[in-house]
Design a protein around this motif. Sequence first.
Motif, short mmCIF file in Angstrom:
data_model
loop_
_atom_site.label_atom_id
_atom_site.label_comp_id
_atom_site.label_asym_id
_atom_site.label_seq_id
_atom_site.Cartn_x
_atom_site.Cartn_y
_atom_site.Cartn_z
N LEU A 182 -87.85 26.57 16.58
CA LEU A 182 -88.90 27.45 16.08
C LEU A 182 -88.59 27.92 14.66
O LEU A 182 -89.48 28.00 13.81
CB LEU A 182 -89.08 28.64 17.01
CG LEU A 182 -90.19 29.62 16.68
CD1 LEU A 182 -91.54 28.91 16.64
CD2 LEU A 182 -90.21 30.75 17.69
N LEU A 183 -87.33 28.21 14.39
CA LEU A 183 -86.92 28.60 13.04
C LEU A 183 -87.23 27.49 12.04
O LEU A 183 -87.77 27.75 10.96
CB LEU A 183 -85.44 28.95 13.01
CG LEU A 183 -84.84 29.23 11.63
CD1 LEU A 183 -85.54 30.41 10.97
CD2 LEU A 183 -83.36 29.48 11.74
N ALA A 184 -86.89 26.26 12.38
CA ALA A 184 -87.18 25.14 11.47
C ALA A 184 -88.68 25.01 11.22
O ALA A 184 -89.12 24.79 10.08
CB ALA A 184 -86.62 23.85 12.06
N ALA A 185 -89.49 25.15 12.27
CA ALA A 185 -90.94 25.06 12.11
C ALA A 185 -91.47 26.16 11.21
O ALA A 185 -92.31 25.91 10.33
CB ALA A 185 -91.62 25.12 13.48
N LEU A 186 -90.97 27.38 11.37
CA LEU A 186 -91.47 28.50 10.58
C LEU A 186 -90.99 28.44 9.13
O LEU A 186 -91.69 28.89 8.23
CB LEU A 186 -91.08 29.81 11.25
CG LEU A 186 -91.82 30.05 12.57
CD1 LEU A 186 -91.22 31.23 13.31
CD2 LEU A 186 -93.29 30.25 12.35
N ILE A 187 -89.82 27.87 8.89
CA ILE A 187 -89.38 27.65 7.51
C ILE A 187 -90.31 26.65 6.82
O ILE A 187 -90.69 26.83 5.66
CB ILE A 187 -87.92 27.19 7.47
CG1 ILE A 187 -87.00 28.37 7.80
CG2 ILE A 187 -87.55 26.61 6.11
CD1 ILE A 187 -85.54 28.01 7.94
#
Length: 186
Positions: A33-38
């Motif tokens: 999720l962090l990668a997607a939001l970055i």
Amino acid sequence: MESALFWVPAVAALAGGALVFRVASMARATFALLAALICVGGELVLLGLPYLGVVVVLMMVMEMVIMAVFMVAYMMNPGGLTPMSMLHNKRGALAISAGVFLALAAGILLVPWPAPVAVPPADTTFQLGASLMGGQMLTMMTLGFVLLATMVGATALATRRGRYDRFGDDLDRRPADDPAGGGVGW
């Protein structure tokens, strides 16, 4: 080149979002999720909203790191790494998400979009701040500093000893009573 700069993070954001539901642990789902939001923050920067993009990236990095730390510290399984499923009520969720997707797609295709009447402003960050805060920008900036001071003060009051306590009341204790150095009292 511009198309590649747009589509690479867009596809990466979709892949990261899909991985949230495919990986077998909460810790891995958090970092997916962090990668997607970055990637979403990068898209906002590319769309001419640098302030909003940077805020999204900073907020999400801190939120996901805090979530991962708390998972490692407080979850029953080791660090949220035990296999689990992020899917609940699979049929109902699939039906609801398909219905919402179709309604939104129909809205995009069927709504008569107005033609732009003005050119976009030169400073989109100022326009965003003015539209979000209106006349309350000074109030919100002051509130931000007050909240920061409150967090720092609460942390300082919660510690058992202050910065110079290890040197004694008159700051003349040598060597210092330092837990790391093994001075007086250890």
